[in-house]
Scaffold this active site. Sequence first.
Site, PDB file in Angstrom:
ATOM      1  N   ASP A 104       0.818  -1.091   0.017  1.00  0.00           N
ATOM      2  CA  ASP A 104       0.126  -0.175  -0.014  1.00  0.00           C
ATOM      3  C   ASP A 104       1.034   1.357  -0.116  1.00  0.00           C
ATOM      4  OD1 ASP A 104       0.976  -0.539   2.690  1.00  0.00           O
ATOM      5  OD2 ASP A 104      -1.130  -0.131   3.630  1.00  0.00           O
ATOM      6  N   ASP A 107       6.935   4.063   3.513  1.00  0.00           N
ATOM      7  CA  ASP A 107       7.219   5.307   4.338  1.00  0.00           C
ATOM      8  C   ASP A 107       8.706   5.355   4.768  1.00  0.00           C
ATOM      9  OD1 ASP A 107       6.580   7.473   6.008  1.00  0.00           O
ATOM     10  OD2 ASP A 107       5.937   6.163   7.841  1.00  0.00           O
ATOM     11  N   LYS A 135       5.668   7.751   0.317  1.00  0.00           N
ATOM     12  CA  LYS A 135       5.949   9.011   0.927  1.00  0.00           C
ATOM     13  C   LYS A 135       7.724   9.123   0.942  1.00  0.00           C
ATOM     14  CE  LYS A 135       2.434   9.119   4.734  1.00  0.00           C
ATOM     15  NZ  LYS A 135       2.353   8.802   6.157  1.00  0.00           N
ATOM     16  N   PHE A 156      -0.671  11.691   7.339  1.00  0.00           N
ATOM     17  CA  PHE A 156      -1.038  10.510   7.526  1.00  0.00           C
ATOM     18  C   PHE A 156      -2.255  10.196   6.567  1.00  0.00           C
ATOM     19  CE2 PHE A 156      -2.680   6.888   9.508  1.00  0.00           C
ATOM     20  CZ  PHE A 156      -1.598   6.159   9.729  1.00  0.00           C
TER      21      PHE A 156
HETATM   22  P1  IMP Z   1       7.626   1.873   6.646  1.00  0.00           P
HETATM   23  O1  IMP Z   1       8.194   0.663   7.365  1.00  0.00           O
HETATM   24  O2  IMP Z   1       7.831   2.846   7.695  1.00  0.00           O
HETATM   25  O3  IMP Z   1       8.069   2.175   5.455  1.00  0.00           O
HETATM   26  O4  IMP Z   1       5.822   1.537   6.974  1.00  0.00           O
HETATM   27  C1  IMP Z   1       5.081   1.138   5.971  1.00  0.00           C
HETATM   28  C2  IMP Z   1       4.042   0.830   6.555  1.00  0.00           C
HETATM   29  O5  IMP Z   1       3.441   1.810   7.623  1.00  0.00           O
HETATM   30  C3  IMP Z   1       2.794   0.802   5.614  1.00  0.00           C
HETATM   31  O6  IMP Z   1       2.837  -0.692   5.203  1.00  0.00           O
HETATM   32  C4  IMP Z   1       1.479   1.012   6.555  1.00  0.00           C
HETATM   33  O7  IMP Z   1       1.059  -0.039   7.156  1.00  0.00           O
HETATM   34  C5  IMP Z   1       2.253   2.014   7.375  1.00  0.00           C
HETATM   35  N1  IMP Z   1       1.896   3.476   7.281  1.00  0.00           N
HETATM   36  C6  IMP Z   1       2.739   4.411   6.787  1.00  0.00           C
HETATM   37  N2  IMP Z   1       2.417   5.361   6.566  1.00  0.00           N
HETATM   38  C7  IMP Z   1       0.872   5.423   6.660  1.00  0.00           C
HETATM   39  C8  IMP Z   1      -0.083   6.478   6.462  1.00  0.00           C
HETATM   40  O8  IMP Z   1      -0.033   7.556   5.918  1.00  0.00           O
HETATM   41  N3  IMP Z   1      -1.495   5.772   6.534  1.00  0.00           N
HETATM   42  C9  IMP Z   1      -1.599   4.360   7.052  1.00  0.00           C
HETATM   43  N4  IMP Z   1      -0.679   3.641   7.187  1.00  0.00           N
HETATM   44  C10 IMP Z   1       0.657   4.049   7.094  1.00  0.00           C
HETATM   45 MG    MG Z   2       1.186  -2.064   4.935  1.00  0.00          MG
END
Ligand code: IMP
Ligand code: MG
Length: 184
Positions: A104, A107, A135, A156
């Site tokens: 999805d 981040d 992001k 978010f």
């Molecule tokens: P990362 O490990 O920081 O890349 O986080 C990725 C995960 O964080 C995604 O798969 C989402 O489940 C969650 N996430 C990050 N940003 C958002 C957001 O804006 N809305 C909802 N879930 C998010």
């Molecule tokens: Mg996810």
Amino acid sequence: MMAAWKAYLQEKLITEDALQTRIKEIGAQISADYRDQDLLLLCILKGGVLFLTDLMRQITIPHEVDFLAVSSYGRAVRESTGVVRIVKDLDEPIDGRNVLIVEDIIDTGHTLNYITRNLSTRGPASVKICTLLDKAERREIDIPIDYTGFVIPDKFVFGFGLDLDEKFRELPFIGVVNPGMVAE
Ligand code: IMP
Ligand code: MG
């Protein structure tokens, strides 16, 4: 009665039409790139589910699907630490397969970094990444992304698979959370 999600919505960031148009383009690109090749779509639960099912309907070549669920131990709510644990593993081995991860949102990159490193120990022919949202300015670990739906600002978001405390995944658009409505 006003729909529950409306109180949490600051603004619609990506409309249903824009999502579907972009998913159609990505589906066509994947269909061309993997033509006459094996293709396994690996959906990261739960957020990737809506993107996966719409993408499948736009991919015109034969393909299979499998699912992986991870949980990350957060520093705080809605933050990723990179300490990731597999809570539901794939049903089938992936040795020799062309794996395309369907996610999805990327981040910080910690989750995908863990997943790609884990998968690469299983002997796949290839591992590529397809993310609906990126992001980009939040990235802490460089992740090579092969297909991106939309690069979005550091806000978010929820809807279209992404949850707000497990709710509102069903919405057909991507919305920005009203900061007044959540403890950040
Ligand atoms: P990362 O490990 O920081 O890349 O986080 C990725 C995960 O964080 C995604 O798969 C989402 O489940 C969650 N996430 C990050 N940003 C958002 C957001 O804006 N809305 C909802 N879930 C998010
Ligand atoms: Mg996810």
